[in-house]
Design a protein around this motif. Structure first.
Motif, PDB file in Angstrom:
ATOM      1  N   LEU A  37       0.814  -1.213   0.000  1.00 36.93           N
ATOM      2  CA  LEU A  37       0.000   0.000   0.000  1.00 36.93           C
ATOM      3  C   LEU A  37       0.846   1.261   0.000  1.00 36.93           C
ATOM      4  CD1 LEU A  37      -2.853  -0.968   2.442  1.00 36.93           C
ATOM      5  CD2 LEU A  37      -2.852  -0.997  -0.045  1.00 36.93           C
ATOM      6  N   VAL A  38       1.944   1.244   0.717  1.00 34.99           N
ATOM      7  CA  VAL A  38       2.812   2.418   0.782  1.00 34.99           C
ATOM      8  C   VAL A  38       3.358   2.771  -0.597  1.00 34.99           C
ATOM      9  CG1 VAL A  38       4.988   3.292   1.722  1.00 34.99           C
ATOM     10  CG2 VAL A  38       3.428   2.022   3.186  1.00 34.99           C
ATOM     11  N   LYS A  39       3.612   1.768  -1.415  1.00 36.46           N
ATOM     12  CA  LYS A  39       4.195   1.991  -2.741  1.00 36.46           C
ATOM     13  C   LYS A  39       3.158   2.266  -3.828  1.00 36.46           C
ATOM     14  CE  LYS A  39       8.410  -0.555  -1.899  1.00 36.46           C
ATOM     15  NZ  LYS A  39       9.304  -1.603  -2.363  1.00 36.46           N
ATOM     16  N   GLN A  40       1.869   2.234  -3.493  1.00 33.92           N
ATOM     17  CA  GLN A  40       0.812   2.441  -4.485  1.00 33.92           C
ATOM     18  C   GLN A  40       0.426   3.913  -4.587  1.00 33.92           C
ATOM     19  OE1 GLN A  40      -0.983   0.259  -6.509  1.00 33.92           O
ATOM     20  NE2 GLN A  40       0.491  -1.293  -5.895  1.00 33.92           N
ATOM     21  N   LYS A  41       0.231   4.389  -5.811  1.00 32.22           N
ATOM     22  CA  LYS A  41      -0.339   5.724  -6.000  1.00 32.22           C
ATOM     23  C   LYS A  41      -1.818   5.707  -5.641  1.00 32.22           C
ATOM     24  CE  LYS A  41       2.887   7.317  -9.430  1.00 32.22           C
ATOM     25  NZ  LYS A  41       3.112   7.886 -10.751  1.00 32.22           N
ATOM     26  N   ASP A  42      -2.469   4.567  -5.877  1.00 36.88           N
ATOM     27  CA  ASP A  42      -3.890   4.400  -5.577  1.00 36.88           C
ATOM     28  C   ASP A  42      -4.049   3.148  -4.712  1.00 36.88           C
ATOM     29  OD1 ASP A  42      -6.621   3.979  -5.491  1.00 36.88           O
ATOM     30  OD2 ASP A  42      -6.908   4.109  -7.656  1.00 36.88           O
ATOM     31  N   PRO A  43      -4.062   3.302  -3.373  1.00 34.74           N
ATOM     32  CA  PRO A  43      -4.154   2.135  -2.488  1.00 34.74           C
ATOM     33  C   PRO A  43      -5.394   1.275  -2.732  1.00 34.74           C
ATOM     34  CG  PRO A  43      -3.529   4.077  -1.240  1.00 34.74           C
ATOM     35  CD  PRO A  43      -3.894   4.545  -2.623  1.00 34.74           C
ATOM     36  N   THR A  44      -6.520   1.883  -3.083  1.00 34.03           N
ATOM     37  CA  THR A  44      -7.725   1.098  -3.348  1.00 34.03           C
ATOM     38  C   THR A  44      -7.509   0.170  -4.526  1.00 34.03           C
ATOM     39  OG1 THR A  44      -9.141   2.844  -2.461  1.00 34.03           O
ATOM     40  CG2 THR A  44     -10.197   1.213  -3.888  1.00 34.03           C
ATOM     41  N   LYS A  45      -6.864   0.660  -5.571  1.00 31.71           N
ATOM     42  CA  LYS A  45      -6.558  -0.175  -6.735  1.00 31.71           C
ATOM     43  C   LYS A  45      -5.595  -1.297  -6.344  1.00 31.71           C
ATOM     44  CE  LYS A  45      -4.682  -0.081 -11.386  1.00 31.71           C
ATOM     45  NZ  LYS A  45      -3.974   0.693 -12.388  1.00 31.71           N
ATOM     46  N   GLY A  52      -8.142  -9.529  -5.779  1.00 32.32           N
ATOM     47  CA  GLY A  52      -8.887  -9.958  -6.953  1.00 32.32           C
ATOM     48  C   GLY A  52     -10.318  -9.447  -6.983  1.00 32.32           C
ATOM     49  N   LYS A  53     -10.632  -8.526  -6.078  1.00 33.24           N
ATOM     50  CA  LYS A  53     -11.958  -7.921  -6.044  1.00 33.24           C
ATOM     51  C   LYS A  53     -11.913  -6.667  -5.180  1.00 33.24           C
ATOM     52  CE  LYS A  53     -13.294 -10.949  -2.263  1.00 33.24           C
ATOM     53  NZ  LYS A  53     -14.159 -12.000  -1.828  1.00 33.24           N
TER      54      LYS A  53
END
Length: 57
Positions: A37-45, A52-53
């Motif tokens: 999550l820390v490395k994501q620009k969009d944590p929800t994505k 997978g959902k």
């Protein structure tokens, strides 16, 4: 990690849907996801791709 009530939590190295499937096959339900999550620009994505959902509800 073994909790006082016998609850097992996977808390490391979960980066893919296959990783989640592996721990769920071992009957581990709770997971701790941090680095992904820390490395994501969009944590929800990122969570949606990991599980997978969409579980944001």
């Amino acid at each position: 990690m073994q909790g006082m009530d016998g609850l097992v939590v996977e808390e490391s190295r979960l980066f893919t849907l296959a990783d989640i499937g592996y721990v769920q096959e071992a009957d581990v339900k709770p997971v701790l996801v941090g680095e992904l999550l820390v490395k994501q620009k969009d944590p929800t994505k990122g969570i949606t791709e990991l599980f997978g959902k969409d579980i944001s509800c």
